[in-house]
Design a protein around this motif. Structure first.
Motif, PDB file in Angstrom:
ATOM      1  N   ILE B 177      65.459   1.840  27.703  1.00  7.68           N
ATOM      2  CA  ILE B 177      65.990   2.595  28.613  1.00  7.68           C
ATOM      3  C   ILE B 177      64.744   2.930  29.814  1.00  7.68           C
ATOM      4  N   LYS B 178      63.543   2.909  29.339  1.00  7.74           N
ATOM      5  CA  LYS B 178      62.483   2.966  30.385  1.00  7.74           C
ATOM      6  C   LYS B 178      62.594   1.761  31.149  1.00  7.74           C
ATOM      7  N   GLN B 179      62.673   0.573  30.322  1.00  9.71           N
ATOM      8  CA  GLN B 179      62.725  -0.791  31.161  1.00  9.71           C
ATOM      9  C   GLN B 179      63.805  -0.707  32.226  1.00  9.71           C
ATOM     10  N   LEU B 180      64.970  -0.369  31.936  1.00  5.13           N
ATOM     11  CA  LEU B 180      66.249   0.053  32.634  1.00  5.13           C
ATOM     12  C   LEU B 180      65.830   0.794  33.949  1.00  5.13           C
ATOM     13  N   ILE B 181      65.220   1.658  33.731  1.00  2.00           N
ATOM     14  CA  ILE B 181      64.933   2.739  34.686  1.00  2.00           C
ATOM     15  C   ILE B 181      63.913   2.136  35.800  1.00  2.00           C
ATOM     16  N   LYS B 182      62.937   1.622  35.273  1.00  2.52           N
ATOM     17  CA  LYS B 182      61.828   0.968  36.061  1.00  2.52           C
ATOM     18  C   LYS B 182      62.436  -0.068  36.903  1.00  2.52           C
ATOM     19  N   ARG B 183      63.517  -0.993  36.536  1.00  2.00           N
ATOM     20  CA  ARG B 183      63.776  -1.861  37.203  1.00  2.00           C
ATOM     21  C   ARG B 183      65.222  -1.818  38.075  1.00  2.00           C
ATOM     22  N   HIS B 184      65.656  -0.585  37.781  1.00  5.73           N
ATOM     23  CA  HIS B 184      66.928  -0.469  38.470  1.00  5.73           C
ATOM     24  C   HIS B 184      66.793   0.855  39.448  1.00  5.73           C
ATOM     25  N   SER B 204      64.919   9.521  23.446  1.00  2.68           N
ATOM     26  CA  SER B 204      65.949   8.742  24.124  1.00  2.68           C
ATOM     27  C   SER B 204      67.331   9.604  24.405  1.00  2.68           C
ATOM     28  N   ARG B 205      67.544  10.603  23.537  1.00  4.46           N
ATOM     29  CA  ARG B 205      68.423  11.646  23.735  1.00  4.46           C
ATOM     30  C   ARG B 205      68.049  12.440  25.136  1.00  4.46           C
ATOM     31  N   ASP B 206      66.811  12.950  25.040  1.00  6.43           N
ATOM     32  CA  ASP B 206      66.484  13.498  26.401  1.00  6.43           C
ATOM     33  C   ASP B 206      66.694  12.687  27.687  1.00  6.43           C
ATOM     34  N   ILE B 207      66.483  11.448  27.411  1.00 15.44           N
ATOM     35  CA  ILE B 207      66.647  10.670  28.705  1.00 15.44           C
ATOM     36  C   ILE B 207      67.976  10.600  29.114  1.00 15.44           C
TER      37      ILE B 207
END
Lengths: 223, 318
Positions: B177-184, B204-207
């Protein structure tokens, strides 16, 4: 993580909309086996609070679906609020009756014993059982009452003990003349008592006492 | 750096199965070596990559001495391609890319080297690539696990192992999820909240909640992305007194409470002779072809190869 928040009672217990009462009971026990605090399968996965809420949801779902009146009202509510289509409930008769019983034989015994333990821990049930067991003689009818106090049906006892359903019914119906020799009856009673986790010695003695009193003549004839 | 994520619609050439699971000593290397050998026996080419960096010993499970060269040649640019560093093993069609000759400090791989390695793995000219990972949830391990969407979790029926597996699953989600957020292109506030290094306790729930609050439209994109995983689960060292239905139960739980499909591939019976084989430096499945454990591993290999167990293996003839 996902919880049961948006799931209806059928989804929570993972049963079809037209599940029979016994299927619902099995599904309930399966769910407990997964979500109860001692379960290895969910070890550390939930916080105490989350687990409590999941178990509460399972409990409510079971309570509702196993009671015909409550279940009908719940179904109607699902339809009225547009959560499901009325057709959801009208697929009766199309299903295979063995849909649920194939993969479950392995842990049947364990699940049944967990269930019995749970029931025995409930004070009202404990009281009822003790009241019945305190009698000096036990008739088949009283054995049946014991079994029903635990909420267990004959096929379930058969599944674990392998005693035929007919024999079990004869014991409960006091049909002594159709029962096999006493040594077998003793074995049956022991297995029956073991399933219910009650003193098998007492059950055998008091049932045989009742049997002897009920048919003194036949004993004489045989002798 | 975007290249790691850009698999696009093109299926990578090899089928890649990273093998992880959080806890040490549950048999990840044993399972990797065994499945590699069994898949190779089906006539497919298989590369085993030992990415338990700094603690690599996969060669011992394969019953061979440590290869003289391996990953180090690719990382120090002496080898042009990763596949040229693959050493043959005693099993036909099975090759080993070892990290046992890497520097003692290999566990702290540079970021650029890691990206280079991950990209090279995705292009390996083999039918199957099995990646043996170390214990724990450090970033390298998680990133290698995310090389493909077909991660395999190995655990034992013990509560400690199951606990670590759940933690590993959650760590994998968080990393992804962090990867996705960084890249999009996410809402700036959501990005800031998630990438805030001070909030180490993020789950991941918090995210999901943060994204849902700041950037609700992205929630679907998110769920679609992590719904693409096809995780697998193997219960190793299965003893007779363990709950026979445990694997299926964990599968049910994961499918209900995580966001991706999970498949329980099967249990592998505990066998003392696995340890004996390691002492004898012999490949277990070759040395003991007819034990329950080997047959169970064969079924799992069959599931990985064909998506279904071989009918001949379902009821062993005896």
């Amino acid at each position: 993580m996902k919880t049961f928040e948006n799931e209806n009672y059928y989804q929570i217990l993972q049963v079809p909309a037209n599940a029979r009462a016994d299927e619902i009971k099995h599904a309930y026990r399966d769910s407990l086996a997964i979500y109860e605090a001692e379960s290895v399968a969910t070890y550390s996965l939930f916080s105490d609070e989350q687990r409590e809420r999941l178990l509460q949801a399972i409990e409510t779902a079971f309570d509702t679906l196993v009671n015909e009146e409550k279940r009908n009202a719940y179904n109607q509510m699902l339809i009225d609020t547009g959560q499901v289509d009325a057709a959801f409930f009208s697929r009766q008769g199309q299903r295979k009756s063995d849909a649920y019983c194939d993969t479950r034989t392995l842990s049947n015994e364990k699940r049944l014993s967990q269930w019995v333990q749970k029931k025995a821990d409930t004070p009202e049930i404990r009281q009822r059982i003790e009241a019945i067991l305190s009698r000096e003689m036990l008739s088949g009818l009283e054995l049946k009452q014991l079994r029903e106090a635990y909420g267990i049906d004959i096929p379930e006892i058969h599944a674990v003990t392998k005693i035929s359903g007919d024999s079990l019914k004869r014991i409960e119906a006091n049909q002594f003349e159709d029962l096999p020799a006493e040594i077998y009856v003793r074995q049956f009673l022991k297995a029956y008592a073991d399933v219910l986790r009650i003193d098998s010695g007492h059950v055998i003695d008091s049932y045989l006492k009742f049997m002897a009193q009920a048919k003194p003549d036949t004993d004489h004839d045989r002798a | 750096m975007a290249s790691v994520e850009k698999v696009g619609n093109i299926e990578p050439m090899p089928k890649i199965y990273p093998i992880g699971g959080g806890k040490g000593g549950v048999g990840k290397s044993f399972v990797a070596a065994s499945l590699g050998a069994l898949l190779a026996r089906h006539g497919r080419t298989v590369a085993l990559i030992d990415l338990d960096l700094g603690a690599s010993n996969l060669h011992t499970f394969l019953g061979m001495p440590a290869p003289k060269d391996g990953l180090n040649r690719f990382l120090n640019k002496h080898a042009q391609t990763l596949d040229s560093t693959a050493a043959p093993t005693p099993v036909t069609n099975l090759f080993l890319i070892s990290s046992s000759t890497c520097s003692m400090e290999i566990a702290n791989l540079f970021y650029a080297q890691k990206i280079k390695l991950i990209n090279a793995i995705k292009k390996l000219p083999f039918d199957y690539v099995l990646i043996d990972l170390g214990a724990g949830t450090n970033f390298n391990t998680l990133d290698f696990f995310l090389t493909s969407n077909k991660g395999v979790f190995v655990c034992t029926p013990e509560p400690t192992s199951i606990e670590n597996t759940f933690r590993f699953i959650k760590a994998v989600y968080l990393r992804k999820i962090k990867q996705l957020i960084k890249r999009h292109d996410f809402d700036a506030q959501a990005k800031a909240a998630v990438l805030d290094t001070a909030s180490n306790a993020l789950t991941s729930r918090d995210i999901m909640d943060i994204v849902a609050t700041y950037d609700p439209e992205k929630e679907r994109f998110f769920k679609a992305c992590i719904g693409r995983f096809q995780f697998k689960l193997i219960l190793n060292q299965f003893r007779k007194n363990a709950d026979a239905g445990l694997g299926k139960k964990i599968e049910t739980v994961c499918n209900r409470h995580f966001y991706s499909p999970f498949e329980f591939l099967g249990g592998v019976a505990f066998d003392e002779r696995v340890i004996d084989s390691i002492y004898a430096k012999k490949l277990y499945v070759k040395n003991y072809p007819a034990t329950a454990s080997t047959m169970e591993l064969e079924q799992i290999a069959e599931l990985l190869a064909n998506g279904q167990p071989a009918s001949s293996l379902l009821q062993p003839a005896l």
